[in-house]
Design an enzyme around this catalytic site. Structure first.
Site, PDB file in Angstrom:
ATOM      1  N   GLU A 214     -23.401  18.545  16.109  1.00  0.00           N
ATOM      2  CA  GLU A 214     -24.761  18.283  16.513  1.00  0.00           C
ATOM      3  C   GLU A 214     -25.140  17.193  15.659  1.00  0.00           C
ATOM      4  O   GLU A 214     -24.914  16.777  14.553  1.00  0.00           O
ATOM      5  CB  GLU A 214     -25.639  19.494  16.197  1.00  0.00           C
ATOM      6  N   GLU A 219     -26.819  18.649  21.337  1.00  0.00           N
ATOM      7  CA  GLU A 219     -27.042  19.889  20.864  1.00  0.00           C
ATOM      8  C   GLU A 219     -26.359  21.121  21.637  1.00  0.00           C
ATOM      9  O   GLU A 219     -26.050  20.829  22.516  1.00  0.00           O
ATOM     10  CB  GLU A 219     -28.550  20.200  21.532  1.00  0.00           C
TER      11      GLU A 219
END
Length: 907
Positions: A214, A219
Site C-alpha cells: 500500500e 489500497e
C-alpha cells in the site's frame, strides 16, 4: 410534521416568534445508557437531535424541545447525557458547546436554545467552516490511509481545488506530459509497473504474495466472508471518493493488506454480478464541478476482475482491481450530512449547494468596482448571509447606525422623531409603557414592521415599535385597536421574521430572540396571549444570556436589514451581494414621505443619487403594504433599455411612455414614473392620463431637469405646482472626480438654460447645485482629451486593452455618442480594430446591458443605466440642440461609476 429520516417523532411550532422544533420523548441524563437497553433506539434519538441542531445552526438558530422519558429527570443534576453531549461537541467543533447551546428545563421538557453558526475563527483561533455539517462524505488519501475530511478541512481542500482550477484556466495550457512516478501533481498518477502488470493478469494463485504494498496510490482490501456484497456496497463509494479527490489510484479487493497475500473474494459470485454491484456503487457517487471548471470531465473508473485459483486450479474467488481516475473537481460518496430549515421542513443540503455554500467568498470588488467597501463579510457571518458593501469613503455601517438609531448615554431614544411625536401625541398612554426605567437604548417606531421586513401588512395594526435596550431582549410592540386572535398570530410572525432577518440578513451572531407584545392603543394595556392548542403548549422563558444583547452590533444588523438591496453590480460579478441605501434615500422611503400619507410626490434627484433604486424599493413596498398584484403597479420610463432593466426585477408592469399612451391599463392602481423630465407629448398628455388612472392610488414622479434631453413641453405641471416635492442631493454612483465634473456642468446649465425660465425654477436649481454632495471619497478617474477621429479610435482601443489586462471585462464598459448617427461613425472602425488586435469583444445596444459585452449606444438610450467605465465620443451637438448640449454630456458622465473618458474630435 418535520421529517429527519429517523424514528423519533418530530414536530414544529409554526405560531411562535422563533423556530421551535420538538423531537418527541427521548432519554436524557448521564446514566441514560443504563436506563435504555435498546442501543439502536438511543442512537436514533441522538442522531435526530444532532440533525435538528445542525439545521438550526445553519438557519439562524432556534429552540429544540425534548421531552424526557424519565419523569424524574433533572437537568441540574444529570445534564444531557454523555453521548448526546459528544454529538453536539463534534457538531460544533472547533467551538465549544456553550458557544452555541444553552439548556433550560421546563417541567419534564428540556429546551435546547441554539445560536446561529458563524464562519470565522473559533475561540481557539482555528478556522471554522462556512456551514455546519455532521459529516462531509468527502474522502482523501493520507499516506496509506483513507480518511473522511472534516468540514473545516473540507473548506480548505475546496478552496485549494478552486484556486487550482482558476490557475489552469488562466494559463490556458495544454495538459502537461505525464508526471514522474508517485509525484504529487495535478495529473493522474503513472502507476508503477508491478501494479500495472498485476492488474493485467488473467488469474493469480491463492496465497500468492504481491511484490508491492500500500501507498498513497494503492489500497489493499480482503472483503472475505459472507457479507461480500454488503461490504462492497458500503465501502466502494468511500474509496472511489478517496482516490478521485486525491491523485487517482488503485483499489485491489481480495488481498490481505497486512500480509500482501492473495485471499480472493466473492467466491460465490459471478463476474457479471460483481460488475453490476460495482456499477451500482458507482452510480451512487456524486461528482460536482466548480463554477470555474472548464474541463467538466466525467468521473471515471475501470474494473478488472482477476480469477483466483487454488490447488488443482480450483476456483477460490476473484481479485477486483479498480483504477479510479483523479477527478478535476470533487467527488462525494453521498450527499453531505448537513441540514437546513426550508420553511417548515428540515432539509438535507445537496452536494452541489453544500459545495457552493462551503466555498462562498466575497466578490473581488477591489478589481471590478473600486468604489465599494466591505460592511459584512461571508468569512465572518452566519451561513445564510450574503456579503454587504457600502460606498468607499462614505458613511460606514456604524456611522449610518449613529445617524438613524443613535444610542444616548442614558434613557431611550425614540426614532424617527416625527413619527414618535405623532404616535405618542395621538396615544399618550403608550409613551411610558414602551419606555422602561433604567438602561439605555432605542425605540424604533414604524407604521408597519411587517412591511419593513417585506411581509404582508395587517390593516388592523395601528403601528409597531421595536425596543432595543440594555439588560433585556429586543421587544416588538404591536399596537392595535382591539385584541383579536389573528393579531397575536401576526405579532408573533413579525417578531419571528425580524429575528430571522437580523441573523440571516443582518449578520448578528449573538444569542437573540424578539419578544412580541400586543398593546391596546388607547389604554396602553397589554393584551394577553390567547390559549393555543398544539404540541407546544407552554411559554418559553429564554435563558439570561438572551437578555444582554450587544446593542451596537444589533442596531448595525438592523441597519443592514432595513437599508440593504441587491446590487446591480451582482450580475457583472456573477455572484449576489448587497449594497446599502444612504440615510437620505432611506428617510424618503421610511419616514419623511411615507406613501400612505403622500400618495403623490415629485422626487427631484440630482444625477447619480439613486432615483431608480428608490423607485424600485418604493414599488416593492407598495406591493406589500397595499396588497397589490404585479399588474396593479405600473412603471413608466422614456427609453426601452431602462424598461427592460426594471422588468427583470419582476415588481410591476414596465412600459415606455409611448406604449402607455397607446394601451389601456384598466387593472393599474399605482404608477411610478422615472426620468419624467424627458417625457414628450407627441402621443398625448401622459401626465393627465397617469393622474386619472392613479387618482385613488400612489403616483410618484422621479425627475432631474439637469438631464433634460429635449426642449419641448413635457406635460409636467409648473414647478410651483409640483408639491409635495422632495430633493435628493447625495450622489452615490460616481467617483468624486466624475462628480466634480458633473457639478461644473450643472452650474453651466443653471447659468445659461434656466436663466430663460421662471425665477422659482432657477433658485431651486441653484440650491440643488449648492446642496450637492458626494457620499464617498473614492476619486475614480476622469480624462478629457481632444484628438482626431483616428486618434480617438486608437486611444479607446489601447485603453480597453489595458483595462482587460487589469481584470476588467466587457461588462464594465459603455461607449456613448450623442446620436445614433454618430454611433454609426465610430462603431465599425472600433470593432474592426479591436478584432485585429485579437480582442474577442462584442458591441451590444443598451437593451442588452446585462450581457458580457461592451455597450455601444446613444446617450439618450443609455439614460437611467450605468457601468463602471464610460467613453463619451465627441459630445458635440448640432446647432438646433445646443441648448441641451451640456445636459447630454452631464447625462453621459453620470452613467460612469469609476472611470470617465470624454473625447472631443478635432479636425
Amino acid at each position: 410534521m418535520v421529517s429527519t429520516n429517523s424514528s423519533a417523532p418530530v414536530w414544529m411550532e409554526t405560531d411562535y416568534p422563533d423556530v421551535v422544533i420538538g423531537v418527541g420523548e427521548v432519554t436524557l441524563g448521564e446514566d441514560c445508557r443504563n436506563k435504555m437497553s435498546d442501543g439502536k433506539k438511543r442512537k436514533a434519538e441522538k442522531n435526530t437531535l444532532v440533525k435538528v441542531a445542525c439545521a438550526l445552526l445553519n438557519s439562524g438558530g432556534g429552540i429544540i424541545v425534548a421531552k424526557s422519558k424519565n419523569k424524574d429527570y433533572n437537568y441540574a443534576t444529570e445534564s444531557i447525557g454523555h453521548d448526546l453531549e459528544q454529538g453536539f461537541r463534534e457538531l460544533v467543533k472547533p467551538s465549544s458547546i456553550q458557544d452555541h447551546f444553552s439548556f433550560l428545563q421546563q417541567g419534564i421538557s428540556l429546551l435546547i436554545f441554539v445560536k446561529t453558526w458563524c464562519a470565522g475563527p473559533a475561540n481557539d483561533g482555528s478556522t471554522k467552516a462556512r456551514i455546519c455539517s455532521v459529516e462531509s462524505h468527502l474522502y482523501k488519501r493520507c499516506g496509506t490511509s483513507t480518511i473522511q475530511i472534516v468540514p473545516t478541512e473540507a473548506a480548505e481542500l475546496l478552496q485549494k481545488k478552486k484556486i487550482e482550477q482558476k490557475r489552469n484556466r488562466d494559463r490556458q495550457e495544454e495538459p502537461p506530459a505525464k508526471r514522474p512516478l508517485l509525484s504529487s501533481s495535478n495529473q493522474n498518477v503513472e502507476m508503477p509497473n508491478p501494479v500495472k502488470l498485476f492488474c493485467s493478469k488473467e488469474y493469480v494463485r491463492l496465497e500468492e504474495t504481491l511484490d508491492f504494498g500500500e501507498d498513497i496510490h494503492v489500497e489493499l482490501k480482503s472483503f472475505e466472508g459472507k457479507s461480500f456484497r454488503t461490504r462492497l456496497s458500503e465501502n466502494l463509494p468511500k474509496y472511489m471518493s478517496t482516490f478521485a479527490n486525491t491523485d487517482g489510484g488503485f483499489l485491489l479487493i481480495g488481498v490481505n493488506d497486512k500480509t500482501k497475500k492473495v485471499v480472493g473474494c466473492g467466491k460465490d459470485e459471478t463476474q457479471s454480478d460483481i460488475q453490476n454491484e460495482v456499477d451500482k456503487a458507482f452510480k451512487k457517487m456524486i461528482s460536482v464541478h466548480f463554477d470555474n471548471c472548464e474541463k467538466q470531465n466525467r468521473f471515471e473508473y475501470s474494473l478488472e476482475i482477476i480469477n483466483v485459483l487454488g490447488e488443482s486450479d480450483a476456483h477460490c474467488g476473484f481479485i477486483l482491481a479498480l483504477e479510479i481516475k483523479k477527478f478535476c473537481c470533487v467527488v462525494f460518496s453521498e450527499s453531505p450530512d448537513s441540514w437546513k430549515m426550508a420553511k417548515i421542513e428540515i432539509k438535507r443540503i445537496e452536494a452541489g449547494e453544500w459545495l457552493e455554500m462551503m466555498t462562498g467568498t466575497d466578490p473581488a470588488i477591489d478589481q471590478l468596482c473600486q468604489g465599494f467597501e466591505k460592511e459584512l463579510s461571508m468569512s465572518a457571518a452566519p451561513p445564510q448571509c450574503k456579503p454587504v458593501y457600502g460606498l468607499k469613503g462614505s458613511a460606514r455601517l456604524d456611522a449610518l447606525q449613529n445617524t438613524l438609531y443613535p444610542v444616548q448615554t442614558a434613557g431611550i431614544n425614540g426614532r424617527p422623531e416625527t413619527l414618535c411625536t405623532e404616535m405618542f401625541t395621538k396615544y399618550p398612554n403608550l409613551e411610558n409603557i414602551m419606555k422602561p426605567e433604567g438602561g439605555r437604548g432605542v425605540l424604533i417606531v414604524s407604521r408597519s414592521w411587517a412591511v419593513d421586513l417585506d411581509q404582508e401588512k395587517n390593516d388592523e395594526v395601528v403601528f409597531d415599535a421595536l425596543l432595543i435596550s440594555e439588560n433585556s431582549p429586543p421587544t416588538l410592540y404591536t399596537v392595535v385597536q382591539e385584541g383579536k386572535p389573528d393579531l397575536w398570530k401576526h405579532a408573533r410572525l413579525t417578531a419571528f421574521q425580524l429575528k430571522q432577518k437580523l441573523v440571516n440578513l443582518g449578520g448578528y451572531t449573538g444569542m437573540i430572540c424578539v419578544i412580541p407584545k400586543l398593546l391596546e392603543c388607547h389604554s396602553g394595556a397589554l393584551i394577553e396571549m390567547e390559549k393555543r392548542h398544539s404540541d407546544f403548549n407552554f411559554d418559553v422563558h429564554y435563558p439570561n444570556r438572551y437578555g444582554s444583547p450587544d446593542i451596537k452590533a444589533l442596531l448595525c444588523s438592523l441597519v443592514i436589514v432595513l437599508l440593504s438591496f441587491r446590487s446591480c453590480v451582482s450580475d457583472q460579478l456573477g455572484c449576489e451581494f448587497l449594497n446599502l441605501l444612504t440615510a437620505e434615500q432611506f428617510e424618503i422611503l421610511h419616514s419623511k414621505y411615507y406613501f400612505e400619507d403622500f400618495r403623490k410626490v415629485f422626487v427631484h434627484g440630482l444625477p447619480g443619487t439613486g432615483k431608480t433604486v428608490i423607485a424600485a424599493q418604493l414599488m416593492r413596498k407598495i406591493k406589500i403594504t397595499l396588497h397589490c398584484k404585479t399588474e396593479e403597479i405600473l412603471f413608466i420610463c422614456e427609453n426601452q433599455p431602462l424598461k427592460h432593466f426594471m422588468r427583470k426585477q419582476d415588481i410591476s408592469q414596465c412600459v415606455t411612455r409611448c406604449t402607455f399612451m397607446k394601451e389601456d391599463f384598466s387593472k393599474v392602481k399605482h404608477i411610478v414614473v422615472d426620468e419624467a423630465q424627458n417625457f414628450r407629448i407627441d402621443e398625448g398628455d401622459w401626465y393627465k392620463k397617469a393622474k386619472n388612472i392613479s387618482k385613488n392610488g400612489v403616483f410618484w414622479i422621479f425627475l432631474d431637469y439637469f438631464q433634460t434631453s429635449h426642449t419641448e413641453y413635457n406635460s409636467l405641471p409648473h414647478f410651483d405646482n409640483q408639491s409635495p416635492r422632495v430633493c435628493l442631493t447625495m450622489v452615490v454612483r460616481n467617483g468624486s472626480r466624475i462628480h466634480d465634473f458633473i457639478i461644473q456642468k450643472m452650474r453651466i446649465i443653471v447659468s445659461s438654460w434656466f436663466s430663460k425660465r421662471d425665477v422659482g425654477m432657477k433658485d431651486h436649481m441653484k440650491k440643488l447645485c449648492n446642496d450637492a454632495n458626494c457620499a464617498h471619497k473614492f476619486s475614480g478617474k476622469l480624462k478629457i482629451l481632444q484628438k482626431t477621429q483616428i486618434e480617438i479610435i486608437d486611444f479607446v482601443i489601447l485603453t480597453i486593452q489595458t483595462l482587460f489586462s487589469q481584470g476588467h471585462s466587457s461588462k464594465d464598459i459603455a461607449i456613448l455618442c450623442c446620436t445614433e448617427k454618430k454611433c454609426e461613425k465610430y462603431y465599425s472602425p472600433l470593432l474592426l480594430q479591436l478584432r485585429k488586435k485579437k480582442e474577442q469583444v462584442n458591441f451590444v445596444k443598451a437593451d442588452d446591458t446585462d450581457k458580457n459585452s461592451i455597450v455601444f449606444d446613444s446617450i439618450r438610450r443609455f439614460s437611467g443605466l450605468e457601468r463602471n467605465i464610460v467613453f463619451v465620443l465627441n459630445p458635440v451637438v448640432h446647432e438646433y440642440q445646443q441648448e441641451i448640449g451640456e445636459n447630454l454630456l452631464l447625462t453621459a458622465a453620470s452613467r460612469a461609476r469609476t472611470q470617465l473618458y470624454v473625447l472631443y474630435e478635432t479636425q
